[in-house]
Design a protein around this motif. Sequence first.
Motif, PDB file in Angstrom:
ATOM      1  N   LEU A  17      19.391   4.688  73.545  1.00 20.96           N
ATOM      2  CA  LEU A  17      19.970   4.041  72.371  1.00 20.96           C
ATOM      3  C   LEU A  17      19.241   4.481  71.102  1.00 20.96           C
ATOM      4  O   LEU A  17      18.122   4.972  71.154  1.00 20.96           O
ATOM      5  N   ALA A  18      19.876   4.318  69.965  1.00 20.89           N
ATOM      6  CA  ALA A  18      19.325   4.784  68.699  1.00 20.89           C
ATOM      7  C   ALA A  18      19.355   3.664  67.659  1.00 20.89           C
ATOM      8  O   ALA A  18      20.184   2.756  67.733  1.00 20.89           O
ATOM      9  N   ILE A  19      18.445   3.786  66.701  1.00 22.44           N
ATOM     10  CA  ILE A  19      18.296   2.805  65.644  1.00 22.44           C
ATOM     11  C   ILE A  19      18.072   3.550  64.341  1.00 22.44           C
ATOM     12  O   ILE A  19      17.357   4.562  64.302  1.00 22.44           O
TER      13      ILE A  19
ATOM     14  N   GLU B 190      20.666  -7.466  70.828  1.00 26.54           N
ATOM     15  CA  GLU B 190      19.724  -8.557  70.554  1.00 26.54           C
ATOM     16  C   GLU B 190      18.285  -8.093  70.763  1.00 26.54           C
ATOM     17  O   GLU B 190      17.402  -8.415  69.958  1.00 26.54           O
ATOM     18  N   ALA B 191      18.037  -7.343  71.820  1.00 27.59           N
ATOM     19  CA  ALA B 191      16.684  -6.845  72.105  1.00 27.59           C
ATOM     20  C   ALA B 191      16.228  -5.876  71.019  1.00 27.59           C
ATOM     21  O   ALA B 191      15.094  -5.965  70.527  1.00 27.59           O
ATOM     22  N   LEU B 192      17.094  -4.931  70.636  1.00 22.95           N
ATOM     23  CA  LEU B 192      16.730  -3.969  69.597  1.00 22.95           C
ATOM     24  C   LEU B 192      16.454  -4.670  68.269  1.00 22.95           C
ATOM     25  O   LEU B 192      15.486  -4.342  67.572  1.00 22.95           O
ATOM     26  N   GLU B 193      17.286  -5.639  67.920  1.00 20.96           N
ATOM     27  CA  GLU B 193      17.060  -6.376  66.681  1.00 20.96           C
ATOM     28  C   GLU B 193      15.720  -7.107  66.728  1.00 20.96           C
ATOM     29  O   GLU B 193      14.956  -7.092  65.756  1.00 20.96           O
TER      30      GLU B 193
ATOM     31  N   ARG C 179      23.844  -4.124  61.427  1.00 26.77           N
ATOM     32  CA  ARG C 179      25.196  -3.603  61.656  1.00 26.77           C
ATOM     33  C   ARG C 179      25.230  -2.672  62.878  1.00 26.77           C
ATOM     34  O   ARG C 179      24.342  -1.834  63.020  1.00 26.77           O
ATOM     35  N   PRO C 180      26.275  -2.795  63.686  1.00 27.49           N
ATOM     36  CA  PRO C 180      26.475  -1.769  64.703  1.00 27.49           C
ATOM     37  C   PRO C 180      26.990  -0.508  64.009  1.00 27.49           C
ATOM     38  O   PRO C 180      27.709  -0.593  63.002  1.00 27.49           O
ATOM     39  N   ALA C 181      26.592   0.644  64.506  1.00 25.63           N
ATOM     40  CA  ALA C 181      27.039   1.894  63.895  1.00 25.63           C
ATOM     41  C   ALA C 181      27.022   2.999  64.938  1.00 25.63           C
ATOM     42  O   ALA C 181      26.258   2.952  65.901  1.00 25.63           O
ATOM     43  N   ARG C 182      27.854   3.982  64.707  1.00 29.04           N
ATOM     44  CA  ARG C 182      27.802   5.190  65.517  1.00 29.04           C
ATOM     45  C   ARG C 182      26.626   6.003  64.998  1.00 29.04           C
ATOM     46  O   ARG C 182      26.659   6.501  63.860  1.00 29.04           O
TER      47      ARG C 182
ATOM     48  N   ILE D 181      13.060  -6.306  68.443  1.00 28.61           N
ATOM     49  CA  ILE D 181      11.983  -5.318  68.365  1.00 28.61           C
ATOM     50  C   ILE D 181      11.820  -4.819  66.937  1.00 28.61           C
ATOM     51  O   ILE D 181      10.719  -4.820  66.383  1.00 28.61           O
ATOM     52  N   TYR D 182      12.904  -4.358  66.322  1.00 24.13           N
ATOM     53  CA  TYR D 182      12.820  -3.672  65.033  1.00 24.13           C
ATOM     54  C   TYR D 182      12.691  -4.596  63.832  1.00 24.13           C
ATOM     55  O   TYR D 182      12.380  -4.130  62.734  1.00 24.13           O
ATOM     56  N   THR D 183      12.888  -5.884  64.013  1.00 22.37           N
ATOM     57  CA  THR D 183      12.562  -6.840  62.949  1.00 22.37           C
ATOM     58  C   THR D 183      11.166  -7.408  63.144  1.00 22.37           C
ATOM     59  O   THR D 183      10.645  -8.095  62.266  1.00 22.37           O
ATOM     60  N   GLY D 184      10.554  -7.159  64.312  1.00 24.03           N
ATOM     61  CA  GLY D 184       9.224  -7.653  64.596  1.00 24.03           C
ATOM     62  C   GLY D 184       9.194  -9.017  65.252  1.00 24.03           C
ATOM     63  O   GLY D 184       8.129  -9.523  65.604  1.00 24.03           O
ATOM     64  N   ARG D 185      10.351  -9.646  65.448  1.00 26.00           N
ATOM     65  CA  ARG D 185      10.392 -10.985  66.049  1.00 26.00           C
ATOM     66  C   ARG D 185       9.860 -11.007  67.476  1.00 26.00           C
ATOM     67  O   ARG D 185       9.321 -12.012  67.926  1.00 26.00           O
ATOM     68  N   LEU D 186       9.999  -9.902  68.196  1.00 23.17           N
ATOM     69  CA  LEU D 186       9.571  -9.857  69.589  1.00 23.17           C
ATOM     70  C   LEU D 186       8.061  -9.682  69.729  1.00 23.17           C
ATOM     71  O   LEU D 186       7.500  -9.992  70.758  1.00 23.17           O
TER      72      LEU D 186
END
Length: 174
Positions: free
Chosen positions: A31-33, A64-67, A95-98, A69-74
């Motif tokens: 997956l990508a971010i 949910e997991a990626l969000e 936002r979801p995105a290609r 991780i990348y917001t620091g909440r995890l």
Amino acid sequence: MGGRSTYGVCLGALSWNVEEGHVDGIDLAGLAIVLACRYSDDEEGSPWSFVLYLDERADGDQREALEAIYTGRLGGTQVEHFPWAWKASHLLAVRPARIEIDHTRGHGWFRARGFVEVRVGGPVESGETVTCVIPGHERTGREVYAESLDVSDSELEYSFRGNCGYESDFEYQG
């Protein structure tokens, strides 16, 4: 390191391609971010404002997991590398995105379709060290020229040619 931005304002975009990883049994490999951001040195505490783009191929649990991780909440080691996670910040949108990423050293590119596109023009040839708060900057990597950096979102909008960038690999654990 830790000083003012060259122009007092930092506008940019970052990308990650998860080679391997999981959260509580949820596989995130492949997956990508992308993150588009801005901050001003003249604003109290220089809070980051950012939009997080998550791979549209991710299912609900993966997003949910990626969000988290990348917001620091995890939590985890990545938080110390994410200024938007350890200092005051404004999450403008998720936002979801290609997302398409080519991290070819010195000539890579990435995009979150319809929102962000970055193209690397090549490495900076000077022997000068340029540092900033780019996550992972303490790791081996190199300065590059961004041939183009375009962000077009209702929350953030800017476009640059020939600005600096940085490329490196990252390893986070939580």
